[in-house]
Design a protein around this motif. Sequence first.
Motif, PDB file in Angstrom:
ATOM      1  N   SER A 109       0.813  -1.218   0.000  1.00 17.27           N
ATOM      2  CA  SER A 109       0.000   0.000   0.000  1.00 17.27           C
ATOM      3  C   SER A 109       0.847   1.269   0.000  1.00 17.27           C
ATOM      4  CB  SER A 109      -0.935   0.008   1.210  1.00 17.27           C
ATOM      5  OG  SER A 109      -0.188   0.147   2.408  1.00 17.27           O
ATOM      6  N   GLY A 110       2.169   1.105   0.052  1.00 20.88           N
ATOM      7  CA  GLY A 110       3.060   2.267   0.035  1.00 20.88           C
ATOM      8  C   GLY A 110       3.231   2.940   1.380  1.00 20.88           C
ATOM      9  N   LYS A 111       2.792   2.283   2.449  1.00 15.33           N
ATOM     10  CA  LYS A 111       2.910   2.881   3.782  1.00 15.33           C
ATOM     11  C   LYS A 111       4.307   2.732   4.374  1.00 15.33           C
ATOM     12  CE  LYS A 111      -1.941   2.460   4.892  1.00 15.33           C
ATOM     13  NZ  LYS A 111      -2.965   1.776   5.673  1.00 15.33           N
ATOM     14  N   VAL A 112       5.049   1.712   3.939  1.00 16.89           N
ATOM     15  CA  VAL A 112       6.434   1.527   4.385  1.00 16.89           C
ATOM     16  C   VAL A 112       7.277   1.069   3.207  1.00 16.89           C
ATOM     17  CG1 VAL A 112       5.830   0.858   6.761  1.00 16.89           C
ATOM     18  CG2 VAL A 112       6.261  -0.910   5.061  1.00 16.89           C
ATOM     19  N   ARG A 113       8.565   1.282   3.332  1.00 16.60           N
ATOM     20  CA  ARG A 113       9.544   0.743   2.377  1.00 16.60           C
ATOM     21  C   ARG A 113      10.147  -0.466   3.058  1.00 16.60           C
ATOM     22  NH1 ARG A 113      11.980  -0.938  -1.825  1.00 16.60           N
ATOM     23  NH2 ARG A 113      13.886   0.066  -2.528  1.00 16.60           N
ATOM     24  N   LEU A 114       9.919  -1.654   2.518  1.00 13.70           N
ATOM     25  CA  LEU A 114      10.463  -2.878   3.080  1.00 13.70           C
ATOM     26  C   LEU A 114      11.913  -3.024   2.630  1.00 13.70           C
ATOM     27  CD1 LEU A 114       9.868  -5.444   4.730  1.00 13.70           C
ATOM     28  CD2 LEU A 114       9.118  -6.518   2.598  1.00 13.70           C
ATOM     29  N   ILE A 115      12.805  -3.298   3.594  1.00 14.22           N
ATOM     30  CA  ILE A 115      14.227  -3.431   3.297  1.00 14.22           C
ATOM     31  C   ILE A 115      14.732  -4.729   3.908  1.00 14.22           C
ATOM     32  CG2 ILE A 115      16.520  -2.412   3.565  1.00 14.22           C
ATOM     33  CD1 ILE A 115      15.089   0.316   3.870  1.00 14.22           C
ATOM     34  N   ASP A 116      15.272  -5.585   3.055  1.00 12.60           N
ATOM     35  CA  ASP A 116      15.834  -6.869   3.473  1.00 12.60           C
ATOM     36  C   ASP A 116      17.306  -6.652   3.780  1.00 12.60           C
ATOM     37  OD1 ASP A 116      16.910  -9.523   3.538  1.00 12.60           O
ATOM     38  OD2 ASP A 116      15.244 -10.220   2.290  1.00 12.60           O
ATOM     39  N   ILE A 117      17.706  -6.931   5.020  1.00 14.76           N
ATOM     40  CA  ILE A 117      19.079  -6.643   5.441  1.00 14.76           C
ATOM     41  C   ILE A 117      19.939  -7.900   5.535  1.00 14.76           C
ATOM     42  CG2 ILE A 117      18.369  -4.537   6.629  1.00 14.76           C
ATOM     43  CD1 ILE A 117      18.803  -6.072   9.288  1.00 14.76           C
ATOM     44  N   ARG A 118      19.500  -8.986   4.917  1.00 17.24           N
ATOM     45  CA  ARG A 118      20.285 -10.218   4.917  1.00 17.24           C
ATOM     46  C   ARG A 118      21.450 -10.104   3.922  1.00 17.24           C
ATOM     47  NH1 ARG A 118      16.478 -14.653   3.212  1.00 17.24           N
ATOM     48  NH2 ARG A 118      15.756 -13.017   1.821  1.00 17.24           N
ATOM     49  N   THR A 119      22.176 -11.192   3.763  1.00 19.66           N
ATOM     50  CA  THR A 119      23.326 -11.209   2.851  1.00 19.66           C
ATOM     51  C   THR A 119      22.889 -11.606   1.446  1.00 19.66           C
ATOM     52  OG1 THR A 119      23.835 -13.540   3.260  1.00 19.66           O
ATOM     53  CG2 THR A 119      24.853 -11.913   4.742  1.00 19.66           C
ATOM     54  N   GLN A 120      23.748 -11.342   0.494  1.00 17.46           N
ATOM     55  CA  GLN A 120      23.471 -11.720  -0.899  1.00 17.46           C
ATOM     56  C   GLN A 120      23.224 -13.220  -1.026  1.00 17.46           C
ATOM     57  OE1 GLN A 120      26.514 -10.252  -3.517  1.00 17.46           O
ATOM     58  NE2 GLN A 120      26.158  -8.130  -2.935  1.00 17.46           N
ATOM     59  N   ARG A 121      23.987 -14.028  -0.323  1.00 19.98           N
ATOM     60  CA  ARG A 121      23.796 -15.477  -0.361  1.00 19.98           C
ATOM     61  C   ARG A 121      22.378 -15.835   0.108  1.00 19.98           C
ATOM     62  NH1 ARG A 121      23.797 -19.093   3.411  1.00 19.98           N
ATOM     63  NH2 ARG A 121      24.828 -17.801   4.953  1.00 19.98           N
ATOM     64  N   GLU A 122      21.927 -15.211   1.179  1.00 23.16           N
ATOM     65  CA  GLU A 122      20.577 -15.481   1.694  1.00 23.16           C
ATOM     66  C   GLU A 122      19.510 -15.040   0.702  1.00 23.16           C
ATOM     67  OE1 GLU A 122      20.561 -15.076   6.428  1.00 23.16           O
ATOM     68  OE2 GLU A 122      21.577 -13.392   5.432  1.00 23.16           O
ATOM     69  N   TRP A 123      19.725 -13.897   0.049  1.00 22.99           N
ATOM     70  CA  TRP A 123      18.745 -13.431  -0.952  1.00 22.99           C
ATOM     71  C   TRP A 123      18.633 -14.445  -2.086  1.00 22.99           C
ATOM     72  CZ3 TRP A 123      21.773  -8.253  -1.144  1.00 22.99           C
ATOM     73  CH2 TRP A 123      21.459  -7.479  -0.017  1.00 22.99           C
ATOM     74  N   ARG A 124      19.781 -14.963  -2.524  1.00 21.37           N
ATOM     75  CA  ARG A 124      19.782 -15.955  -3.604  1.00 21.37           C
ATOM     76  C   ARG A 124      19.102 -17.253  -3.173  1.00 21.37           C
ATOM     77  NH1 ARG A 124      25.028 -13.881  -4.449  1.00 21.37           N
ATOM     78  NH2 ARG A 124      25.923 -15.583  -3.252  1.00 21.37           N
ATOM     79  N   GLU A 125      19.335 -17.672  -1.935  1.00 21.83           N
ATOM     80  CA  GLU A 125      18.782 -18.939  -1.443  1.00 21.83           C
ATOM     81  C   GLU A 125      17.260 -18.929  -1.358  1.00 21.83           C
ATOM     82  OE1 GLU A 125      20.635 -19.713   2.308  1.00 21.83           O
ATOM     83  OE2 GLU A 125      22.537 -20.310   1.392  1.00 21.83           O
TER      84      GLU A 125
END
Length: 142
Positions: free
Chosen positions: A37-53
């Motif tokens: 809904s645009g109420k927050v900006r979601l930011i994933d702070i994990r590592t690149q390896r975790e994003w890929r997994e």
Amino acid sequence: MRLSKFVSTLLSALFLAAPAFAASDLTAPEALAAAESGKVRLIDIRTQREWRETGIAPGAGRVDMYQGAAAFIKGIEAATGGDKNAPIALICRTGNRTTQAQKFLQSQGYTQVYNVKEGMAGSTAGPGWLKRGLPVDACRNC
């Protein structure tokens, strides 16, 4: 009643009356709805390896917390356009890193930092993004 017993009883009552999540915490479904809904900006702070997994939440920004404090702040500034009052929701694997990052960002003057405490994989705060079957995008360029 002895003072220590009174304090113990009072703390127990306060703990039982407290909500499951603090006002600055979001469940994974709440974070998804707020981001969509645009109420927050979601930011994933994990590592690149975790994003890929596991992939990442659709539209989530990616800022690897382990790149150091200066790089972390720079990534958050990029995600918020430098607005320390912009509402952001942080997500990691289980909520441990986001708890630390939330406190750090608040100490740096960020005023609306939300924590997705159950994270992607789940924790005592909830089953997590993945087990809830919430959408993820493959992170091909991580």
